[in-house]
Write an enzyme that holds these catalytic residues in place. Structure first.
Site, PDB file in Angstrom:
ATOM      1  CE  LYS A   1      13.564  72.348  17.572  1.00 40.72           C
ATOM      2  NZ  LYS A   1      13.650  72.525  16.115  1.00 40.72           N
TER       3      LYS A   1
ATOM      4  CG  ASN B   1      11.598  76.103   9.893  1.00 41.49           C
ATOM      5  OD1 ASN B   1      11.739  76.726  10.945  1.00 41.49           O
ATOM      6  ND2 ASN B   1      10.398  75.836   9.386  1.00 41.49           N
TER       7      ASN B   1
ATOM      8  CE1 TYR C   1      10.522  71.467  19.384  1.00 41.65           C
ATOM      9  CE2 TYR C   1      10.664  72.806  21.367  1.00 41.65           C
ATOM     10  CZ  TYR C   1      10.625  72.704  19.980  1.00 41.65           C
ATOM     11  OH  TYR C   1      10.694  73.834  19.205  1.00 41.65           O
TER      12      TYR C   1
HETATM   13  P1  NAD Z   1       4.503  74.904  12.515  1.00 41.32           P
HETATM   14  O1  NAD Z   1       3.827  73.730  13.109  1.00 41.32           O
HETATM   15  O2  NAD Z   1       3.711  76.116  12.171  1.00 41.32           O
HETATM   16  O3  NAD Z   1       5.328  74.491  11.201  1.00 41.32           O
HETATM   17  C1  NAD Z   1       6.064  73.293  11.166  1.00 41.32           C
HETATM   18  C2  NAD Z   1       6.569  73.046   9.769  1.00 41.32           C
HETATM   19  O4  NAD Z   1       7.208  71.761   9.776  1.00 41.32           O
HETATM   20  C3  NAD Z   1       5.454  72.987   8.740  1.00 41.32           C
HETATM   21  O5  NAD Z   1       5.870  73.639   7.555  1.00 41.32           O
HETATM   22  C4  NAD Z   1       5.282  71.493   8.480  1.00 41.32           C
HETATM   23  O6  NAD Z   1       4.905  71.206   7.129  1.00 41.32           O
HETATM   24  C5  NAD Z   1       6.668  70.955   8.748  1.00 41.32           C
HETATM   25  N1  NAD Z   1       6.569  69.558   9.151  1.00 41.32           N
HETATM   26  C6  NAD Z   1       5.907  69.057  10.230  1.00 41.32           C
HETATM   27  N2  NAD Z   1       5.998  67.702  10.213  1.00 41.32           N
HETATM   28  C7  NAD Z   1       6.743  67.375   9.112  1.00 41.32           C
HETATM   29  C8  NAD Z   1       7.189  66.145   8.557  1.00 41.32           C
HETATM   30  N3  NAD Z   1       6.911  64.966   9.128  1.00 41.32           N
HETATM   31  N4  NAD Z   1       7.941  66.184   7.428  1.00 41.32           N
HETATM   32  C9  NAD Z   1       8.262  67.353   6.845  1.00 41.32           C
HETATM   33  N5  NAD Z   1       7.862  68.546   7.320  1.00 41.32           N
HETATM   34  C10 NAD Z   1       7.110  68.551   8.442  1.00 41.32           C
HETATM   35  O7  NAD Z   1       5.654  75.246  13.543  1.00 41.32           O
HETATM   36  P2  NAD Z   1       6.665  76.486  13.707  1.00 41.32           P
HETATM   37  O8  NAD Z   1       6.379  77.052  15.032  1.00 41.32           O
HETATM   38  O9  NAD Z   1       6.693  77.321  12.503  1.00 41.32           O
HETATM   39  O10 NAD Z   1       8.018  75.635  13.845  1.00 41.32           O
HETATM   40  C11 NAD Z   1       9.081  75.738  12.926  1.00 41.32           C
HETATM   41  C12 NAD Z   1      10.357  75.422  13.663  1.00 41.32           C
HETATM   42  O11 NAD Z   1      10.533  76.379  14.699  1.00 41.32           O
HETATM   43  C13 NAD Z   1      10.401  74.060  14.345  1.00 41.32           C
HETATM   44  O12 NAD Z   1      11.663  73.468  14.170  1.00 41.32           O
HETATM   45  C14 NAD Z   1      10.169  74.386  15.798  1.00 41.32           C
HETATM   46  O13 NAD Z   1      10.718  73.424  16.657  1.00 41.32           O
HETATM   47  C15 NAD Z   1      10.861  75.727  15.911  1.00 41.32           C
HETATM   48  N6  NAD Z   1      10.459  76.569  17.034  1.00 41.32           N
HETATM   49  C16 NAD Z   1       9.211  77.043  17.147  1.00 41.32           C
HETATM   50  C17 NAD Z   1       8.872  77.853  18.235  1.00 41.32           C
HETATM   51  C18 NAD Z   1       7.494  78.408  18.429  1.00 41.32           C
HETATM   52  O14 NAD Z   1       7.198  78.923  19.521  1.00 41.32           O
HETATM   53  N7  NAD Z   1       6.629  78.379  17.433  1.00 41.32           N
HETATM   54  C19 NAD Z   1       9.846  78.169  19.186  1.00 41.32           C
HETATM   55  C20 NAD Z   1      11.134  77.659  19.026  1.00 41.32           C
HETATM   56  C21 NAD Z   1      11.435  76.864  17.939  1.00 41.32           C
END
Ligand code: NAD
Length: 252
Positions: free
Chosen positions: A164, A95, A160
């Site tokens: 994905k 994730n 990005y």
């Molecule tokens: P967030 O920024 O709240 O959380 C990101 C997580 O990734 C955190 O737990 C962080 O510790 C971890 N992380 C970041 N950099 C890291 C590194 N270098 N090494 C290890 N861990 C690392 O973001 P989120 O929105 O919860 O995103 C989680 C996933 O969901 C991601 O893959 C993101 O691409 C995907 N996503 C998010 C959204 C959205 O709108 N929030 C939409 C589609 C997909």
């Protein structure tokens, strides 16, 4: 209706489990009886997440680690340590991820490498490290966090969506390759979800985005986590190679 114990006795690893969508996945898995090892980017953020989870329920079986998931050796050592302690790994959730919105003209090579290292290579690293254990134990479930932009691309920040699209490619290919070892591989493709990743957006922009979503709102982390729970559970025993959209039917 309260469903309980869907993941009883399951050992799950969740990368990026310290906040946002990953934290909600960890919560859901713990509620359903799993033991979870969450990964954070720093040990301190992993410990903070664990303290928060234990304040919700002191009985939760959760620990945390902070390997460099962009480095295969670090990941292999960490999974070996987990298997030594827990004897198996049933579920891997890839994730952790970062986003960027730079235009191509401003995109630095270092930033492109950084996004590919975390969003793609770390998924491959963790999958490569866990698959032999899952094969040897005769079952396993891997779920990757994709994004709705893996279906459409986006008008800036091409790294990005490219990352994905690659996650979808790994998901579909590895589902075909690892099916014979009884390892299911799926992905969830969230729409815009209320986490730190979208916290920078002004509220009026969130309202405009919501107005264009047929369900009339952006996603909450729990909406996304429920899809992970379903795919991780025995209810999805014949589902593999799927990219499950959880986006309120967003069209762009
Ligand atoms: P967030 O920024 O709240 O959380 C990101 C997580 O990734 C955190 O737990 C962080 O510790 C971890 N992380 C970041 N950099 C890291 C590194 N270098 N090494 C290890 N861990 C690392 O973001 P989120 O929105 O919860 O995103 C989680 C996933 O969901 C991601 O893959 C993101 O691409 C995907 N996503 C998010 C959204 C959205 O709108 N929030 C939409 C589609 C997909």
């Amino acid at each position: 209706m309260i469903i309980q114990d869907l993941l009883k006795d399951q050992i799950a690893v969740v990368t990026g489990g310290t906040r946002g969508i990953g934290y909600a996945i960890v919560q859901k898995f713990l509620e359903q009886g799993a033991t979870v090892i969450l990964f954070g980017s720093r040990q301190s953020s992993a410990e903070a997440a664990i303290a928060k989870l234990h304040s919700e329920n002191p009985e939760y079986s959760v620990t945390g680690l902070a390997p460099d998931i962009t480095d295969l050796t670090s990941v292999e050592q960490t999974f070996s340590q987990i298997v030594k302690e827990h004897k198996r790994i049933d579920i891997l959730v890839n994730n952790a991820g970062i986003s960027a919105r730079d235009s191509l003209y401003d995109y630095s090579e270092a930033d492109f490498d950084k996004i590919m290292d975390l969003n793609v290579k770390a998924v491959w690293n963790c999958t490569k490290a866990v698959a032999p254990y899952m094969r040897d134990q005769g079952s396993g479930c891997i779920i990757n966090t994709s994004s709705m932009v893996s279906l459409y691309g986006q008008p800036s920040g091409c790294g990005y969506p490219a990352s994905k699209f690659a996650v979808n490619g790994l998901t579909k290919s590895l589902a075909r390759e690892l099916g014979k070892d009884h390892i299911r591989v799926n992905a969830v493709a969230p729409g815009v979800t209320r986490t730190d990743m979208v916290a920078a957006l002004p509220e009026d922009m969130v309202s405009r985005i919501s107005a264009d979503i047929p369900l009339g709102r952006i996603g909450e982390p729990v909406d996304i986590a429920n899809a992970f729970l379903f795919l991780a559970s025995p209810l999805a025993s014949y589902i593999t190679g799927t990219i499950l959209s959880v986006d309120g039917a967003t069209q762009v």
